[in-house]
Design a protein around this motif. Structure first.
Motif, PDB file in Angstrom:
ATOM      1  N   ALA A  10      51.316  39.602   8.677  1.00  0.00           N
ATOM      2  CA  ALA A  10      52.543  39.173   9.360  1.00  0.00           C
ATOM      3  C   ALA A  10      53.506  40.346   9.507  1.00  0.00           C
ATOM      4  O   ALA A  10      54.136  40.511  10.557  1.00  0.00           O
ATOM      5  CB  ALA A  10      53.205  38.026   8.594  1.00  0.00           C
ATOM      6  N   ALA A  11      53.622  41.180   8.469  1.00  0.00           N
ATOM      7  CA  ALA A  11      54.522  42.335   8.529  1.00  0.00           C
ATOM      8  C   ALA A  11      54.061  43.336   9.580  1.00  0.00           C
ATOM      9  O   ALA A  11      54.886  43.906  10.306  1.00  0.00           O
ATOM     10  CB  ALA A  11      54.603  43.014   7.163  1.00  0.00           C
ATOM     11  N   LEU A  12      52.766  43.554   9.672  1.00  0.00           N
ATOM     12  CA  LEU A  12      52.235  44.478  10.688  1.00  0.00           C
ATOM     13  C   LEU A  12      52.502  43.952  12.095  1.00  0.00           C
ATOM     14  O   LEU A  12      52.913  44.706  12.976  1.00  0.00           O
ATOM     15  CB  LEU A  12      50.735  44.697  10.468  1.00  0.00           C
ATOM     16  N   VAL A  13      52.273  42.668  12.294  1.00  0.00           N
ATOM     17  CA  VAL A  13      52.516  42.050  13.601  1.00  0.00           C
ATOM     18  C   VAL A  13      54.002  42.139  13.946  1.00  0.00           C
ATOM     19  O   VAL A  13      54.383  42.551  15.040  1.00  0.00           O
ATOM     20  CB  VAL A  13      52.009  40.589  13.623  1.00  0.00           C
ATOM     21  N   GLU A  93      50.587  45.141 -16.350  1.00  0.00           N
ATOM     22  CA  GLU A  93      49.779  43.986 -16.720  1.00  0.00           C
ATOM     23  C   GLU A  93      49.460  43.187 -15.464  1.00  0.00           C
ATOM     24  O   GLU A  93      50.275  43.109 -14.536  1.00  0.00           O
ATOM     25  CB  GLU A  93      50.526  43.112 -17.726  1.00  0.00           C
ATOM     26  N   ARG A  94      48.278  42.591 -15.466  1.00  0.00           N
ATOM     27  CA  ARG A  94      47.799  41.821 -14.306  1.00  0.00           C
ATOM     28  C   ARG A  94      48.822  40.773 -13.868  1.00  0.00           C
ATOM     29  O   ARG A  94      49.152  40.671 -12.692  1.00  0.00           O
ATOM     30  CB  ARG A  94      46.466  41.171 -14.669  1.00  0.00           C
ATOM     31  N   ALA A  95      49.328  39.989 -14.806  1.00  0.00           N
ATOM     32  CA  ALA A  95      50.277  38.919 -14.460  1.00  0.00           C
ATOM     33  C   ALA A  95      51.541  39.494 -13.833  1.00  0.00           C
ATOM     34  O   ALA A  95      52.076  38.928 -12.869  1.00  0.00           O
ATOM     35  CB  ALA A  95      50.611  38.086 -15.694  1.00  0.00           C
ATOM     36  N   ALA A  96      52.025  40.614 -14.348  1.00  0.00           N
ATOM     37  CA  ALA A  96      53.234  41.235 -13.799  1.00  0.00           C
ATOM     38  C   ALA A  96      52.978  41.744 -12.385  1.00  0.00           C
ATOM     39  O   ALA A  96      53.826  41.595 -11.498  1.00  0.00           O
ATOM     40  CB  ALA A  96      53.694  42.380 -14.696  1.00  0.00           C
ATOM     41  N   ALA A  97      51.811  42.323 -12.158  1.00  0.00           N
ATOM     42  CA  ALA A  97      51.460  42.831 -10.829  1.00  0.00           C
ATOM     43  C   ALA A  97      51.374  41.687  -9.820  1.00  0.00           C
ATOM     44  O   ALA A  97      51.877  41.797  -8.698  1.00  0.00           O
ATOM     45  CB  ALA A  97      50.136  43.589 -10.887  1.00  0.00           C
ATOM     46  N   GLU A  98      50.760  40.583 -10.232  1.00  0.00           N
ATOM     47  CA  GLU A  98      50.633  39.440  -9.323  1.00  0.00           C
ATOM     48  C   GLU A  98      51.983  38.781  -9.055  1.00  0.00           C
ATOM     49  O   GLU A  98      52.303  38.439  -7.914  1.00  0.00           O
ATOM     50  CB  GLU A  98      49.643  38.425  -9.904  1.00  0.00           C
ATOM     51  N   ARG A  99      52.771  38.630 -10.079  1.00  0.00           N
ATOM     52  CA  ARG A  99      54.095  37.996  -9.942  1.00  0.00           C
ATOM     53  C   ARG A  99      54.990  38.818  -9.016  1.00  0.00           C
ATOM     54  O   ARG A  99      55.644  38.298  -8.121  1.00  0.00           O
ATOM     55  CB  ARG A  99      54.725  37.834 -11.325  1.00  0.00           C
ATOM     56  N   SER A 101      54.095  41.245  -6.788  1.00  0.00           N
ATOM     57  CA  SER A 101      53.584  41.488  -5.433  1.00  0.00           C
ATOM     58  C   SER A 101      53.452  40.220  -4.602  1.00  0.00           C
ATOM     59  O   SER A 101      53.545  40.263  -3.378  1.00  0.00           O
ATOM     60  CB  SER A 101      52.229  42.194  -5.495  1.00  0.00           C
ATOM     61  N   GLY A 102      53.184  39.099  -5.276  1.00  0.00           N
ATOM     62  CA  GLY A 102      52.914  37.867  -4.539  1.00  0.00           C
ATOM     63  C   GLY A 102      51.464  37.747  -4.119  1.00  0.00           C
ATOM     64  O   GLY A 102      51.086  36.806  -3.425  1.00  0.00           O
ATOM     65  N   TYR A 103      50.638  38.681  -4.555  1.00  0.00           N
ATOM     66  CA  TYR A 103      49.208  38.687  -4.242  1.00  0.00           C
ATOM     67  C   TYR A 103      48.412  38.607  -5.543  1.00  0.00           C
ATOM     68  O   TYR A 103      48.930  38.927  -6.609  1.00  0.00           O
ATOM     69  CB  TYR A 103      48.817  39.986  -3.527  1.00  0.00           C
ATOM     70  N   VAL A 104      47.124  38.228  -5.434  1.00  0.00           N
ATOM     71  CA  VAL A 104      46.258  38.230  -6.613  1.00  0.00           C
ATOM     72  C   VAL A 104      45.592  39.599  -6.740  1.00  0.00           C
ATOM     73  O   VAL A 104      45.348  40.278  -5.740  1.00  0.00           O
ATOM     74  CB  VAL A 104      45.185  37.117  -6.562  1.00  0.00           C
ATOM     75  N   LEU A 111      51.523  46.391   1.461  1.00  0.00           N
ATOM     76  CA  LEU A 111      52.397  45.906   2.534  1.00  0.00           C
ATOM     77  C   LEU A 111      52.967  44.531   2.194  1.00  0.00           C
ATOM     78  O   LEU A 111      52.256  43.667   1.687  1.00  0.00           O
ATOM     79  CB  LEU A 111      51.606  45.802   3.838  1.00  0.00           C
ATOM     80  N   ALA A 112      54.234  44.337   2.517  1.00  0.00           N
ATOM     81  CA  ALA A 112      54.898  43.029   2.425  1.00  0.00           C
ATOM     82  C   ALA A 112      54.772  42.399   1.050  1.00  0.00           C
ATOM     83  O   ALA A 112      54.506  41.212   0.924  1.00  0.00           O
ATOM     84  CB  ALA A 112      54.365  42.086   3.509  1.00  0.00           C
ATOM     85  N   GLN A 113      54.984  43.194   0.029  1.00  0.00           N
ATOM     86  CA  GLN A 113      54.993  42.631  -1.308  1.00  0.00           C
ATOM     87  C   GLN A 113      56.240  41.775  -1.481  1.00  0.00           C
ATOM     88  O   GLN A 113      57.249  41.985  -0.818  1.00  0.00           O
ATOM     89  CB  GLN A 113      54.938  43.744  -2.355  1.00  0.00           C
ATOM     90  N   ARG A 114      56.155  40.808  -2.374  1.00  0.00           N
ATOM     91  CA  ARG A 114      57.274  39.891  -2.604  1.00  0.00           C
ATOM     92  C   ARG A 114      58.549  40.658  -2.905  1.00  0.00           C
ATOM     93  O   ARG A 114      59.613  40.332  -2.396  1.00  0.00           O
ATOM     94  CB  ARG A 114      56.930  38.950  -3.762  1.00  0.00           C
ATOM     95  N   ARG A 115      58.446  41.678  -3.756  1.00  0.00           N
ATOM     96  CA  ARG A 115      59.580  42.552  -4.076  1.00  0.00           C
ATOM     97  C   ARG A 115      59.217  43.972  -3.690  1.00  0.00           C
ATOM     98  O   ARG A 115      58.226  44.497  -4.183  1.00  0.00           O
ATOM     99  CB  ARG A 115      59.867  42.516  -5.582  1.00  0.00           C
ATOM    100  N   PRO A 116      59.997  44.610  -2.829  1.00  0.00           N
ATOM    101  CA  PRO A 116      59.705  46.006  -2.494  1.00  0.00           C
ATOM    102  C   PRO A 116      59.823  46.867  -3.759  1.00  0.00           C
ATOM    103  O   PRO A 116      60.783  46.747  -4.515  1.00  0.00           O
ATOM    104  CB  PRO A 116      60.778  46.386  -1.484  1.00  0.00           C
ATOM    105  N   LEU A 117      58.819  47.689  -3.991  1.00  0.00           N
ATOM    106  CA  LEU A 117      58.798  48.555  -5.168  1.00  0.00           C
ATOM    107  C   LEU A 117      58.702  50.010  -4.741  1.00  0.00           C
ATOM    108  O   LEU A 117      58.171  50.309  -3.660  1.00  0.00           O
ATOM    109  CB  LEU A 117      57.576  48.215  -6.042  1.00  0.00           C
TER     110      LEU A 117
END
Length: 162
Positions: A10-13, A93-99, A101-104, A111-117
Motif C-alpha cells: 500500500a505504501a509503494l502504491v 526480541e521476536r515479540a518486540a520486533a513483531e509488535r 513493525s506490525g509484521y510477523v 516498508l510501512a512499519q507500524r512505527r517508523p524506526l
C-alpha cells in the motif's frame, strides 16, 4: 491479488513507486526465512541472492532500529550501531520486533512499519538496479529501486555486513 495486500505494498502504491511483487512458496516448517526467499527467488526469477535483502530489527539503548542487508551476509552489530549513531545494538526480541513493525518475523518489511524506526540499509544495495525485500508477508517479496527503498524508509546507508 489486491494492490494493497500488505501495508508495504500500500505504501509503494501510495508513493507511486515502481515495484514488482514476487511470490514464492513458503514452507511453514522453514524458519530460515531469508535463505528460503533468496533460494526460491533465484530459482524462480533468476535473481542473484545478493539482491535479496533481509530486514532485521535491533535493540538500541533507547528503542529499536532496523538493519536491511543482503540475505547471504551477516550483520555486524558494531557497524550497525555506528551507522545508527548509538554505542551498541543487539538483536531485538521476536515479540518486540513483531509488535513494533506490525509484521510477523519472516515477513517483516522495512516498508510501512507500524512505527517508523531509525533504519540503515547496507550500501551494497546501491550496486543493483533493483533489490528485493519482504513485501510484508511470508512468501512475498517486493522488487524496487534501492534509492526508493532508502527514501521510503528514511534510511541511511553504510557498510553493515560482517
Amino acid at each position: 491479488m489486491a494492490r494493497a495486500a500488505t501495508p508495504a505494498i500500500a505504501a509503494l502504491v501510495a508513493a507511486g513507486v515502481a515495484h514488482e511483487v514476487l511470490q514464492y512458496h513458503h514452507d511453514p516448517r522453514n524458519e530460515s526465512f531469508g535463505e528460503e526467499a533468496a533460494a526460491a527467488l533465484a530459482r524462480d526469477s533468476s535473481v542473484d541472492p545478493a539482491q535479496v535483502f533481509k530486514t532485521l530489527v535491533v535493540a538500541m539503548p533507547k528503542g529499536l532500529g532496523v538493519a536491511v542487508l543482503p540475505v547471504p551476509a551477516k550483520l555486524s552489530l558494531k557497524a550497525a550501531a555506528a551507522a545508527l549513531g548509538v554505542p551498541k545494538v543487539t538483536m531485538a526480541e521476536r515479540a518486540a520486533a513483531e509488535r513494533s513493525s506490525g509484521y510477523v518475523v519472516g515477513g517483516i518489511s522495512p516498508l510501512a512499519q507500524r512505527r517508523p524506526l531509525p533504519t540503515v540499509v547496507d550500501e551494497s544495495a546501491l550496486r543493483w538496479d533493483r533489490v528485493l525485500c519482504s513485501a510484508g508477508k511470508r512468501g512475498w517479496d517486493v522488487a524496487l529501486h534501492p534509492r526508493d527503498l532508502i527514501v521510503l524508509t528514511n534510511a541511511t546507508t553504510a557498510a553493515i555486513c560482517a
